[in-house]
Design a protein around this motif. Structure first.
Motif, PDB file in Angstrom:
ATOM      1  N   GLN A  16     -13.574  21.250  52.217  1.00  0.00           N
ATOM      2  CA  GLN A  16     -14.152  19.956  51.839  1.00  0.00           C
ATOM      3  C   GLN A  16     -15.225  20.139  50.769  1.00  0.00           C
ATOM      4  O   GLN A  16     -15.328  19.331  49.847  1.00  0.00           O
ATOM      5  CB  GLN A  16     -14.741  19.258  53.065  1.00  0.00           C
ATOM      6  CG  GLN A  16     -13.703  18.795  54.082  1.00  0.00           C
ATOM      7  CD  GLN A  16     -14.322  17.989  55.210  1.00  0.00           C
ATOM      8  OE1 GLN A  16     -15.061  17.044  54.962  1.00  0.00           O
ATOM      9  NE2 GLN A  16     -14.028  18.358  56.447  1.00  0.00           N
ATOM     10  N   LEU A  17     -16.019  21.213  50.884  1.00  0.00           N
ATOM     11  CA  LEU A  17     -17.039  21.484  49.867  1.00  0.00           C
ATOM     12  C   LEU A  17     -16.401  21.877  48.542  1.00  0.00           C
ATOM     13  O   LEU A  17     -16.837  21.432  47.471  1.00  0.00           O
ATOM     14  CB  LEU A  17     -17.981  22.583  50.365  1.00  0.00           C
ATOM     15  CG  LEU A  17     -19.107  23.010  49.418  1.00  0.00           C
ATOM     16  CD1 LEU A  17     -19.937  21.810  48.984  1.00  0.00           C
ATOM     17  CD2 LEU A  17     -19.986  24.066  50.082  1.00  0.00           C
ATOM     18  N   VAL A  18     -15.358  22.707  48.602  1.00  0.00           N
ATOM     19  CA  VAL A  18     -14.621  23.062  47.381  1.00  0.00           C
ATOM     20  C   VAL A  18     -14.088  21.800  46.701  1.00  0.00           C
ATOM     21  O   VAL A  18     -14.227  21.613  45.486  1.00  0.00           O
ATOM     22  CB  VAL A  18     -13.469  24.037  47.700  1.00  0.00           C
ATOM     23  CG1 VAL A  18     -12.551  24.202  46.485  1.00  0.00           C
ATOM     24  CG2 VAL A  18     -14.011  25.384  48.136  1.00  0.00           C
ATOM     25  N   ASN A  19     -13.469  20.904  47.491  1.00  0.00           N
ATOM     26  CA  ASN A  19     -12.922  19.667  46.941  1.00  0.00           C
ATOM     27  C   ASN A  19     -14.018  18.803  46.331  1.00  0.00           C
ATOM     28  O   ASN A  19     -13.817  18.159  45.291  1.00  0.00           O
ATOM     29  CB  ASN A  19     -12.195  18.877  48.025  1.00  0.00           C
ATOM     30  CG  ASN A  19     -10.896  19.535  48.468  1.00  0.00           C
ATOM     31  OD1 ASN A  19     -10.407  20.451  47.815  1.00  0.00           O
ATOM     32  ND2 ASN A  19     -10.354  19.089  49.582  1.00  0.00           N
ATOM     33  N   ALA A  20     -15.197  18.772  46.977  1.00  0.00           N
ATOM     34  CA  ALA A  20     -16.295  17.943  46.489  1.00  0.00           C
ATOM     35  C   ALA A  20     -16.767  18.408  45.120  1.00  0.00           C
ATOM     36  O   ALA A  20     -17.005  17.597  44.213  1.00  0.00           O
ATOM     37  CB  ALA A  20     -17.450  17.955  47.481  1.00  0.00           C
ATOM     38  N   VAL A  39     -27.311  27.922  47.725  1.00  0.00           N
ATOM     39  CA  VAL A  39     -26.679  27.955  49.039  1.00  0.00           C
ATOM     40  C   VAL A  39     -27.596  27.327  50.079  1.00  0.00           C
ATOM     41  O   VAL A  39     -27.165  26.521  50.915  1.00  0.00           O
ATOM     42  CB  VAL A  39     -26.317  29.406  49.427  1.00  0.00           C
ATOM     43  CG1 VAL A  39     -25.845  29.467  50.885  1.00  0.00           C
ATOM     44  CG2 VAL A  39     -25.242  29.961  48.507  1.00  0.00           C
ATOM     45  N   ASN A  40     -28.868  27.671  50.028  1.00  0.00           N
ATOM     46  CA  ASN A  40     -29.821  27.121  51.003  1.00  0.00           C
ATOM     47  C   ASN A  40     -29.949  25.601  50.875  1.00  0.00           C
ATOM     48  O   ASN A  40     -30.043  24.892  51.879  1.00  0.00           O
ATOM     49  CB  ASN A  40     -31.194  27.764  50.818  1.00  0.00           C
ATOM     50  CG  ASN A  40     -31.220  29.196  51.323  1.00  0.00           C
ATOM     51  OD1 ASN A  40     -30.394  29.582  52.151  1.00  0.00           O
ATOM     52  ND2 ASN A  40     -32.154  29.980  50.832  1.00  0.00           N
ATOM     53  N   THR A  44     -29.008  22.856  53.841  1.00  0.00           N
ATOM     54  CA  THR A  44     -29.980  21.895  54.357  1.00  0.00           C
ATOM     55  C   THR A  44     -29.507  20.458  54.140  1.00  0.00           C
ATOM     56  O   THR A  44     -29.593  19.613  55.042  1.00  0.00           O
ATOM     57  CB  THR A  44     -31.336  22.094  53.662  1.00  0.00           C
ATOM     58  OG1 THR A  44     -31.785  23.428  53.895  1.00  0.00           O
ATOM     59  CG2 THR A  44     -32.368  21.104  54.199  1.00  0.00           C
ATOM     60  N   SER A  45     -28.996  20.175  52.946  1.00  0.00           N
ATOM     61  CA  SER A  45     -28.614  18.802  52.586  1.00  0.00           C
ATOM     62  C   SER A  45     -27.427  18.300  53.386  1.00  0.00           C
ATOM     63  O   SER A  45     -27.360  17.121  53.748  1.00  0.00           O
ATOM     64  CB  SER A  45     -28.302  18.724  51.091  1.00  0.00           C
ATOM     65  OG  SER A  45     -29.417  19.088  50.314  1.00  0.00           O
ATOM     66  N   PHE A  46     -26.460  19.198  53.667  1.00  0.00           N
ATOM     67  CA  PHE A  46     -25.213  18.755  54.284  1.00  0.00           C
ATOM     68  C   PHE A  46     -24.989  19.335  55.678  1.00  0.00           C
ATOM     69  O   PHE A  46     -23.907  19.199  56.239  1.00  0.00           O
ATOM     70  CB  PHE A  46     -24.037  19.092  53.374  1.00  0.00           C
ATOM     71  CG  PHE A  46     -24.165  18.508  52.004  1.00  0.00           C
ATOM     72  CD1 PHE A  46     -24.096  17.136  51.811  1.00  0.00           C
ATOM     73  CD2 PHE A  46     -24.389  19.316  50.898  1.00  0.00           C
ATOM     74  CE1 PHE A  46     -24.220  16.587  50.550  1.00  0.00           C
ATOM     75  CE2 PHE A  46     -24.510  18.774  49.630  1.00  0.00           C
ATOM     76  CZ  PHE A  46     -24.431  17.402  49.450  1.00  0.00           C
ATOM     77  N   ASP A  51     -22.486  30.671  56.001  1.00  0.00           N
ATOM     78  CA  ASP A  51     -21.143  31.241  55.845  1.00  0.00           C
ATOM     79  C   ASP A  51     -20.178  30.231  55.230  1.00  0.00           C
ATOM     80  O   ASP A  51     -19.342  30.583  54.381  1.00  0.00           O
ATOM     81  CB  ASP A  51     -20.601  31.703  57.202  1.00  0.00           C
ATOM     82  CG  ASP A  51     -21.281  32.972  57.702  1.00  0.00           C
ATOM     83  OD1 ASP A  51     -21.944  33.638  56.885  1.00  0.00           O
ATOM     84  OD2 ASP A  51     -21.145  33.279  58.894  1.00  0.00           O
ATOM     85  N   THR A  52     -20.267  28.965  55.652  1.00  0.00           N
ATOM     86  CA  THR A  52     -19.384  27.917  55.121  1.00  0.00           C
ATOM     87  C   THR A  52     -19.624  27.710  53.635  1.00  0.00           C
ATOM     88  O   THR A  52     -18.681  27.668  52.832  1.00  0.00           O
ATOM     89  CB  THR A  52     -19.613  26.595  55.878  1.00  0.00           C
ATOM     90  OG1 THR A  52     -19.218  26.768  57.241  1.00  0.00           O
ATOM     91  CG2 THR A  52     -18.794  25.462  55.258  1.00  0.00           C
ATOM     92  N   VAL A  53     -20.895  27.597  53.244  1.00  0.00           N
ATOM     93  CA  VAL A  53     -21.229  27.355  51.834  1.00  0.00           C
ATOM     94  C   VAL A  53     -20.867  28.571  50.988  1.00  0.00           C
ATOM     95  O   VAL A  53     -20.282  28.431  49.904  1.00  0.00           O
ATOM     96  CB  VAL A  53     -22.722  27.018  51.681  1.00  0.00           C
ATOM     97  CG1 VAL A  53     -23.073  26.806  50.201  1.00  0.00           C
ATOM     98  CG2 VAL A  53     -23.077  25.787  52.493  1.00  0.00           C
TER      99      VAL A  53
END
Length: 328
Positions: A16-20, A39-40, A44-46, A51-53
């Motif tokens: 989902q982050l890649v798509n965004a 990354v940080n 924090t924002s989402f 690891d996901t980011v």
């Protein structure tokens, strides 16, 4: 970034982050040389794990979409072309197709993955909202009479239909598997294995979206081969018996089969047989190996990527093969 995590989505959070980020590029809200949030900051924002980011950024970096500069962060790497990959659902074998497709694309091509879930309203909304936003469109169709009209609005030179030959025209680009004659040929190849059992049962549950033509070809094969057979469409009627072999188009049924084998002390491949549709990375390891009839999803994904990279028309079928393992 304009981005929300859908915790109920079948799409992993990293994807989902890649798509965004791909969407930001497609809508010109990010361009060559722009810095991405750290990354940080994204964590924090989402409310995502590091690891996901990091996995999302690593995928984008691997595909040449972004680059990293030590002690400075991540930046948009180059001008990109964006493609839409519209699949039916997210399953293990679709993941094989997806990764093959992605890994065979040029570095300057990014992919937005969406799923229609066999819902015509979803299908129409996704494609209508995508008009003019993508370099090319890779679409997995399904059995609905309105699909053809939705597809008619997409430039034939930009559209590739994949997986199932339904709603295609002579002028369409496509990469398909064959659910009919190739399936029949695989059944013939498995005849010696089937003859170990007194009955062959095709499990075609009412909830499946698998092409119905396989049922027709199954019946034709059994009649020609003189095999005792049955077709079960109600999953609740599935009750395994010794000396029977089962063919299933649903992995849900595979789980039920293995549970019943354990409960009834029946050994797959000896007391009962099982042949599954669609290879996945795990089926060779499940219970000494599950026999499958399957197209090559790696090859299907690579062929679709070839359509993106080239400027030629494409009309191809990917072979369907039988892989015999201990379950039959």
């Amino acid at each position: 970034m304009n981005f929300n995590i859908n915790i109920n989505s079948e799409v992993p959070k990293y994807q989902q982050l890649v798509n965004a980020i791909n969407n930001e590029l497609a809508n010109n809200r990010l361009s060559n040389g722009d810095a991405l949030p750290s990354v940080n900051t994204v964590c924090t924002s989402f409310k995502l794990s590091r690891d996901t980011v990091f996995k999302a950024y690593s995928i984008l970096k691997e595909h040449g979409v972004i680059e990293s500069v030590p002690n400075k962060g991540y930046y948009v790497a180059n001008e990109t072309k964006k493609v839409l990959l519209l699949l039916d659902t997210f399953k293990a074998y679709k993941e094989v197709l997806y990764h093959s497709f992605i890994n065979n694309l040029p570095d300057n091509v990014i992919t937005d993955v969406q799923f229609h879930h066999y819902n015509i309203d979803n299908f129409r909304t996704i494609l209508n909202n995508s008009k003019g936003k993508y370099y090319k469109y890779i679409v997995m169709s399904f059995d609905n009479e309105e699909v053809e009209d939705v597809l008619a609005d997409i430039d034939d030179n930009k559209l590739l239909l994949i997986d199932w030959n339904i709603h295609s025209k002579n002028h369409n680009n496509y990469v398909f598997q064959d659910f009919g004659a190739s399936f029949y040929n695989c059944l013939e190849e498995a005849t010696n294995a089937f003859k170990k059992y007194k009955k062959l049962v095709f499990l075609y549950p009412s909830f499946t979206n698998h092409p119905l033509e396989t049922v027709t070809y199954f019946e034709s094969y059994c009649k020609k081969s003189g095999l005792n057979y049955e077709i079960i469409t109600n999953a609740k009627d599935f009750n395994i018996k010794a000396n029977e072999a089962y063919i299933s188009v649903s992995d849900r049924i595979l789980g039920v089969f293995l549970e019943q084998c354990r409960a009834k002390n029946l050994e797959p491949g000896i007391d009962v047989g099982f042949l599954s549709y669609n290879e996945t990375p795990m089926k060779q390891f499940i219970y000494k190996g599950i026999s499958v009839i399957s197209t090559d999803f790696n090859q299907l994904g690579a062929k679709a990527a070839e359509f993106i990279s080239g400027d030629k028309n494409m009309q191809a079928y990917i072979p369907t093969k039988l892989i015999l393992r201990d379950s039959l």
